[in-house]
Design a protein around this motif. Structure first.
Motif, PDB file in Angstrom:
ATOM      1  N   VAL A   1       0.854  -1.188   0.000  1.00 14.01           N
ATOM      2  CA  VAL A   1       0.000   0.000   0.000  1.00 14.01           C
ATOM      3  C   VAL A   1       0.892   1.240   0.000  1.00 14.01           C
ATOM      4  O   VAL A   1       1.947   1.255   0.642  1.00 14.01           O
ATOM      5  CB  VAL A   1      -0.931   0.025   1.234  1.00 14.01           C
ATOM      6  N   THR A   2       0.462   2.275  -0.739  1.00 12.27           N
ATOM      7  CA  THR A   2       1.204   3.534  -0.805  1.00 12.27           C
ATOM      8  C   THR A   2       0.493   4.595   0.012  1.00 12.27           C
ATOM      9  O   THR A   2      -0.738   4.681   0.008  1.00 12.27           O
ATOM     10  CB  THR A   2       1.341   4.007  -2.265  1.00 12.27           C
ATOM     11  N   ILE A   3       1.281   5.414   0.710  1.00 13.50           N
ATOM     12  CA  ILE A   3       0.710   6.471   1.541  1.00 13.50           C
ATOM     13  C   ILE A   3       1.420   7.794   1.245  1.00 13.50           C
ATOM     14  O   ILE A   3       2.630   7.831   1.036  1.00 13.50           O
ATOM     15  CB  ILE A   3       0.825   6.109   3.045  1.00 13.50           C
ATOM     16  N   ASP A   4       0.637   8.881   1.197  1.00 12.27           N
ATOM     17  CA  ASP A   4       1.168  10.221   0.962  1.00 12.27           C
ATOM     18  C   ASP A   4       1.303  10.921   2.314  1.00 12.27           C
ATOM     19  O   ASP A   4       0.320  11.371   2.900  1.00 12.27           O
ATOM     20  CB  ASP A   4       0.227  11.002   0.047  1.00 12.27           C
ATOM     21  N   LEU A   5       2.525  11.022   2.814  1.00  5.81           N
ATOM     22  CA  LEU A   5       2.753  11.596   4.133  1.00  5.81           C
ATOM     23  C   LEU A   5       2.728  13.114   4.144  1.00  5.81           C
ATOM     24  O   LEU A   5       2.807  13.729   5.207  1.00  5.81           O
ATOM     25  CB  LEU A   5       4.088  11.091   4.697  1.00  5.81           C
ATOM     26  N   THR A   6       2.607  13.731   2.972  1.00 12.42           N
ATOM     27  CA  THR A   6       2.503  15.190   2.931  1.00 12.42           C
ATOM     28  C   THR A   6       1.051  15.644   3.079  1.00 12.42           C
ATOM     29  O   THR A   6       0.790  16.845   3.205  1.00 12.42           O
ATOM     30  CB  THR A   6       3.068  15.760   1.611  1.00 12.42           C
ATOM     31  N   SER A   7       0.135  14.708   3.079  1.00  9.04           N
ATOM     32  CA  SER A   7      -1.289  15.029   3.178  1.00  9.04           C
ATOM     33  C   SER A   7      -1.837  14.681   4.558  1.00  9.04           C
ATOM     34  O   SER A   7      -1.521  13.635   5.122  1.00  9.04           O
ATOM     35  CB  SER A   7      -2.079  14.262   2.111  1.00  9.04           C
ATOM     36  N   ILE A   8      -2.678  15.559   5.092  1.00  7.43           N
ATOM     37  CA  ILE A   8      -3.317  15.317   6.387  1.00  7.43           C
ATOM     38  C   ILE A   8      -4.168  14.056   6.352  1.00  7.43           C
ATOM     39  O   ILE A   8      -4.403  13.402   7.367  1.00  7.43           O
ATOM     40  CB  ILE A   8      -4.174  16.545   6.795  1.00  7.43           C
ATOM     41  N   ASN A   9      -4.631  13.687   5.131  1.00 11.41           N
ATOM     42  CA  ASN A   9      -5.480  12.508   4.999  1.00 11.41           C
ATOM     43  C   ASN A   9      -4.719  11.196   5.198  1.00 11.41           C
ATOM     44  O   ASN A   9      -5.324  10.130   5.241  1.00 11.41           O
ATOM     45  CB  ASN A   9      -6.178  12.525   3.636  1.00 11.41           C
ATOM     46  N   ALA A  10      -3.399  11.293   5.339  1.00 10.90           N
ATOM     47  CA  ALA A  10      -2.619  10.087   5.655  1.00 10.90           C
ATOM     48  C   ALA A  10      -3.059   9.503   6.988  1.00 10.90           C
ATOM     49  O   ALA A  10      -2.944   8.289   7.216  1.00 10.90           O
ATOM     50  CB  ALA A  10      -1.133  10.429   5.701  1.00 10.90           C
TER      51      ALA A  10
END
Length: 252
Positions: A192-201
Motif C-alpha cells: 500500500v502507498t501512503i502520501d505523508l505530505t497530506s493530512i489525509n494520511a
C-alpha cells in the motif's frame, strides 16, 4: 577559464529543485471536512518469529510460579512477565501446559486459550489474571532514509511517522508523497502507498504500522536527474579545464 553554459545551470537548478509542499508532513485539511479517525482497527494476528510477553497475576503465587519461568523474585501475588518466541510451527512452549499453537491468533485469543488451560489446574476459589502482549513492534525501513535497516520499538502502537522518526527521518532526496508499506500476514501479503505530505494520511489503513512491516522510501526524480547530470557536468568541467590549459600553453 571557460564556464559551464548558463542554460545547463538553469536547467539543473530548475529540475533539481524540490517544491516546499513536497517536504512538509501532513499538510492541508481533511477531505470533505470529515473527522480524522483511525482505520487500522483490525487486531494484529501473530506470526512465526514474533515474541509475546505472558504475565499471570494470582493469589496462588506458588501455582503461578510452576507455569511461568520467573525471571525475578516473586512478589505477593505476581511473577515477572516471560517472553516466548513463536517457533516455525507457530507454537510457544509453556511449562506444564506444553505446546500452544498461536499462529494467526490475536493476543486476546491467545489469552483466552491460556485461561481455558489454567482452569484445569486452578481451584474455583483461586482468582487469576492473564496478560498477553506483543513484545515490541519490529519493522524494516529501506531506501531514502537516514538510518535504514530493521528496528524494534517497544510500544503497543506505532505510527509510520514515529517509525520514520526513529529511523532518522527522510532526507530532502526522499519522496514523502509515495511511501510504500509492504505488509506480511498469515492471510496474504499486500503493498500500500501512503502520501505523508497530506493530512489525509491519518485515515490510511497503514498509518499505524504492524509487526514485520517493510517501509520503502523512494528517491525523488530530482535526485535521479541530479545523479544523471553528474557525468555530464564532469565532462563539461573536464573540457573547460583542457581548453584553459591549451590557452595557457599557447600564451607561453
Amino acid at each position: 577559464m571557460r564556464k559551464i553554459p548558463l542554460f545547463l545551470v538553469l536547467i539543473f537548478l530548475f529540475l533539481s529543485c524540490v517544491p516546499t509542499k513536497d517536504l512538509i508532513y501532513l499538510s492541508g485539511t481533511p477531505k470533505e471536512n470529515k473527522e480524522i479517525h483511525k482505520i487500522n482497527t483490525n487486531p494484529y494476528k501473530l506470526q512465526v518469529g514474533d515474541n509475546i510477553s505472558i504475565d499471570v497475576t494470582s493469589d496462588n503465587v506458588n501455582l503461578v510460579a510452576v507455569f511461568l519461568k520467573s525471571s525475578g523474585s516473586l512478589s505477593e501475588n505476581t511473577s515477572s512477565p516471560v517472553i516466548y518466541s513463536i517457533d516455525v510451527n507457530g507454537n510457544i512452549r509453556m511449562p506444564i501446559l506444553g505446546e500452544i499453537n498461536v499462529l494467526g491468533y490475536t493476543t486476546k485469543e491467545v489469552r483466552v486459550k491460556i485461561e481455558e488451560k489454567f482452569a484445569n489446574y486452578f481451584m474455583k476459589e483461586d482468582s487469576y489474571f492473564v496478560s498477553v502482549k506483543l513484545d515490541g513492534i519490529k519493522y524494516t525501513i529501506m531506501g531514502e532514509i537516514n538510518s535504514p535497516g530493521p528496528k524494534v520499538v517497544y510500544q503497543n502502537q506505532l505510527s509510520i511517522l514515529d517509525a520514520i522518526t526513529f529511523s532518522g527521518d527522510i532526507p530532502i532526496s526522499g519522496d514523502k508523497k509515495n511511501v510504500e508499506v509492504i505488509r506480511i500476514s498469515p492471510s496474504g501479503n499486500k503493498k500500500v502507498t501512503i502520501d505523508l505530505t497530506s493530512i489525509n494520511a491519518l485515515n490510511s489503513e497503514i498509518f499505524f504500522i504492524q509487526n514485520n512491516d517493510y517501509i520503502n522510501i523512494k528517491a525523488l526524480r530530482q535526485k535521479s536527474f541530479t545523479e544523471g547530470l553528474k557525468p555530464i557536468t564532469g565532462i563539461v568541467s573536464l573540457i573547460s579545464l583542457l581548453t584553459t590549459t591549451v590557452l595557457i600553453l599557447r600564451g607561453l
